[in-house]
Scaffold this motif. Structure first.
Motif, PDB file in Angstrom:
ATOM      1  N   ASP A   5       3.244  15.858  -1.475  1.00 58.49           N
ATOM      2  CA  ASP A   5       4.002  15.017  -2.416  1.00 58.49           C
ATOM      3  C   ASP A   5       3.665  13.533  -2.239  1.00 58.49           C
ATOM      4  OD1 ASP A   5       5.261  17.133  -3.612  1.00 58.49           O
ATOM      5  OD2 ASP A   5       7.080  16.990  -2.399  1.00 58.49           O
ATOM      6  N   ASN A   6       3.441  13.113  -0.991  1.00 60.18           N
ATOM      7  CA  ASN A   6       3.095  11.711  -0.755  1.00 60.18           C
ATOM      8  C   ASN A   6       1.698  11.380  -1.268  1.00 60.18           C
ATOM      9  OD1 ASN A   6       5.550  11.053   0.301  1.00 60.18           O
ATOM     10  ND2 ASN A   6       4.899  11.148   2.438  1.00 60.18           N
ATOM     11  N   VAL A   7       0.802  12.351  -1.213  1.00 59.74           N
ATOM     12  CA  VAL A   7      -0.530  12.152  -1.782  1.00 59.74           C
ATOM     13  C   VAL A   7      -0.395  11.914  -3.283  1.00 59.74           C
ATOM     14  CG1 VAL A   7      -2.777  13.220  -2.212  1.00 59.74           C
ATOM     15  CG2 VAL A   7      -1.633  13.561  -0.006  1.00 59.74           C
ATOM     16  N   ARG A   8       0.395  12.742  -3.934  1.00 59.70           N
ATOM     17  CA  ARG A   8       0.626  12.592  -5.377  1.00 59.70           C
ATOM     18  C   ARG A   8       1.298  11.259  -5.671  1.00 59.70           C
ATOM     19  NH1 ARG A   8       5.099  13.395  -7.831  1.00 59.70           N
ATOM     20  NH2 ARG A   8       5.977  14.625  -6.150  1.00 59.70           N
ATOM     21  N   ARG A   9       2.262  10.872  -4.852  1.00 59.81           N
ATOM     22  CA  ARG A   9       2.956   9.593  -5.064  1.00 59.81           C
ATOM     23  C   ARG A   9       2.006   8.406  -4.915  1.00 59.81           C
ATOM     24  NH1 ARG A   9       7.410  12.052  -1.403  1.00 59.81           N
ATOM     25  NH2 ARG A   9       8.762  13.011  -2.962  1.00 59.81           N
ATOM     26  N   LEU A  10       1.143   8.442  -3.916  1.00 63.46           N
ATOM     27  CA  LEU A  10       0.191   7.350  -3.731  1.00 63.46           C
ATOM     28  C   LEU A  10      -0.792   7.273  -4.893  1.00 63.46           C
ATOM     29  CD1 LEU A  10      -0.443   7.551   0.103  1.00 63.46           C
ATOM     30  CD2 LEU A  10       0.459   5.592  -1.150  1.00 63.46           C
ATOM     31  N   ARG A  11      -1.227   8.405  -5.381  1.00 64.82           N
ATOM     32  CA  ARG A  11      -2.118   8.399  -6.548  1.00 64.82           C
ATOM     33  C   ARG A  11      -1.402   7.830  -7.771  1.00 64.82           C
ATOM     34  NH1 ARG A  11      -4.840  14.336  -5.673  1.00 64.82           N
ATOM     35  NH2 ARG A  11      -6.278  13.691  -4.018  1.00 64.82           N
ATOM     36  N   GLN A  12      -0.132   8.162  -7.934  1.00 64.80           N
ATOM     37  CA  GLN A  12       0.631   7.612  -9.058  1.00 64.80           C
ATOM     38  C   GLN A  12       0.809   6.103  -8.908  1.00 64.80           C
ATOM     39  OE1 GLN A  12       3.995  10.244  -8.734  1.00 64.80           O
ATOM     40  NE2 GLN A  12       3.297  11.512 -10.448  1.00 64.80           N
ATOM     41  N   ILE A  13       1.023   5.643  -7.683  1.00 67.55           N
ATOM     42  CA  ILE A  13       1.128   4.199  -7.445  1.00 67.55           C
ATOM     43  C   ILE A  13      -0.185   3.522  -7.834  1.00 67.55           C
ATOM     44  CG2 ILE A  13       1.246   2.440  -5.618  1.00 67.55           C
ATOM     45  CD1 ILE A  13       3.370   4.237  -4.255  1.00 67.55           C
ATOM     46  N   GLY A  14      -1.306   4.108  -7.428  1.00 66.79           N
ATOM     47  CA  GLY A  14      -2.604   3.547  -7.790  1.00 66.79           C
ATOM     48  C   GLY A  14      -2.813   3.517  -9.288  1.00 66.79           C
ATOM     49  N   LEU A  15      -2.407   4.573  -9.965  1.00 71.74           N
ATOM     50  CA  LEU A  15      -2.549   4.635 -11.418  1.00 71.74           C
ATOM     51  C   LEU A  15      -1.663   3.587 -12.105  1.00 71.74           C
ATOM     52  CD1 LEU A  15      -3.802   6.065 -13.853  1.00 71.74           C
ATOM     53  CD2 LEU A  15      -1.885   7.653 -13.777  1.00 71.74           C
ATOM     54  N   ILE A  16      -0.430   3.453 -11.642  1.00 69.48           N
ATOM     55  CA  ILE A  16       0.483   2.460 -12.221  1.00 69.48           C
ATOM     56  C   ILE A  16      -0.065   1.046 -11.994  1.00 69.48           C
ATOM     57  CG2 ILE A  16       2.793   1.426 -12.050  1.00 69.48           C
ATOM     58  CD1 ILE A  16       3.791   4.283 -11.328  1.00 69.48           C
ATOM     59  N   LEU A  17      -0.578   0.787 -10.788  1.00 67.33           N
ATOM     60  CA  LEU A  17      -1.179  -0.520 -10.515  1.00 67.33           C
ATOM     61  C   LEU A  17      -2.354  -0.789 -11.445  1.00 67.33           C
ATOM     62  CD1 LEU A  17      -1.197  -0.850  -6.620  1.00 67.33           C
ATOM     63  CD2 LEU A  17      -0.072  -2.353  -8.247  1.00 67.33           C
ATOM     64  N   ALA A  18      -3.164   0.245 -11.699  1.00 63.84           N
ATOM     65  CA  ALA A  18      -4.314   0.084 -12.594  1.00 63.84           C
ATOM     66  C   ALA A  18      -3.846  -0.221 -14.017  1.00 63.84           C
ATOM     67  CB  ALA A  18      -5.175   1.341 -12.566  1.00 63.84           C
ATOM     68  N   VAL A  19      -2.831   0.489 -14.476  1.00 65.18           N
ATOM     69  CA  VAL A  19      -2.320   0.261 -15.831  1.00 65.18           C
ATOM     70  C   VAL A  19      -1.702  -1.134 -15.947  1.00 65.18           C
ATOM     71  CG1 VAL A  19      -0.554   1.007 -17.493  1.00 65.18           C
ATOM     72  CG2 VAL A  19      -2.019   2.700 -16.391  1.00 65.18           C
ATOM     73  N   VAL A  20      -0.901  -1.534 -14.964  1.00 62.29           N
ATOM     74  CA  VAL A  20      -0.279  -2.856 -14.997  1.00 62.29           C
ATOM     75  C   VAL A  20      -1.350  -3.946 -14.950  1.00 62.29           C
ATOM     76  CG1 VAL A  20       1.155  -4.472 -13.662  1.00 62.29           C
ATOM     77  CG2 VAL A  20       1.956  -2.153 -14.070  1.00 62.29           C
ATOM     78  N   THR A  21      -2.343  -3.788 -14.088  1.00 62.14           N
ATOM     79  CA  THR A  21      -3.419  -4.770 -13.985  1.00 62.14           C
ATOM     80  C   THR A  21      -4.202  -4.868 -15.290  1.00 62.14           C
ATOM     81  OG1 THR A  21      -3.623  -4.399 -11.614  1.00 62.14           O
ATOM     82  CG2 THR A  21      -5.513  -5.390 -12.719  1.00 62.14           C
ATOM     83  N   GLY A  22      -4.551  -3.722 -15.853  1.00 60.87           N
ATOM     84  CA  GLY A  22      -5.258  -3.722 -17.135  1.00 60.87           C
ATOM     85  C   GLY A  22      -4.423  -4.307 -18.255  1.00 60.87           C
TER      86      GLY A  22
END
Length: 166
Positions: A92-109
């Motif tokens: 679950d933490n692996v999935r959460r970290l990937r979601q954090i990375g994805l959200i950061l990418a979307v916010v940055t973009g």
């Protein structure tokens, strides 16, 4: 101490996001007669009328920005909860970290695109659009989060293997 800081930041971010969402909804009905906005880069400025689409775009962008960070704080709190329980290497933490990375990418973009639109459409000649070099630090941070997710994935795999070992 870190748990308290995460909890306080989460509550504050939820309040700010909720307030911005209410302001966005209220801005649909607010009369905007004779209101101006000044766009400046610190030295030179340009005044323009405040239109409803501009107000909705600005408040919507701010709401999305803070909402993205609210989601990141939510996932960080869940990761921290597993850390305090002594079991951070979970799938679950692996999935959460990937979601954090994805959200950061979307916010940055989103920030990069919004600033580019503002510089090109609202304030040409006043504001400079961001260049690719402005993305180096955020992209590096996003890559660090994805690498950390893979480290957690490997840790979860090793933990699973050790549980099967007699």
């Amino acid at each position: 101490m870190l748990k308290i800081a995460l909890d306080v930041a989460y509550v504050l971010m939820a309040l700010v996001t909720g307030l911005l969402l209410l302001l966005w909804a209220a801005s649909i009905f607010i009369p905007l007669d004779n209101l101006n906005v000044t766009v400046t880069d610190g030295t030179d400025g340009r005044q323009m009328p405040l239109t409803r689409p501009l107000l909705l775009f600005g408040l919507g962008a701010l709401t999305a920005y803070f909402g993205g960070f609210l989601l990141i704080l939510r996932y960080l709190r869940k990761i921290f909860r597993t850390l305090t329980l002594g079991d951070p290497f979970q799938p679950d933490n692996v999935r959460r970290l990937r979601q954090i990375g994805l959200i950061l990418a979307v916010v940055t973009g989103g920030v990069w695109a919004a600033q580019g639109m503002v510089a090109a459409r609202l304030a040409p000649g006043v504001m400079e659009p961001q260049g690719i070099s402005d993305l180096l630090t955020p992209v590096f941070s996003i890559l660090v989060v994805f690498v950390l997710a893979e480290v957690f994935r490997e840790g979860a795999r090793l933990r699973r293997e050790s549980e099967l070992t007699i």
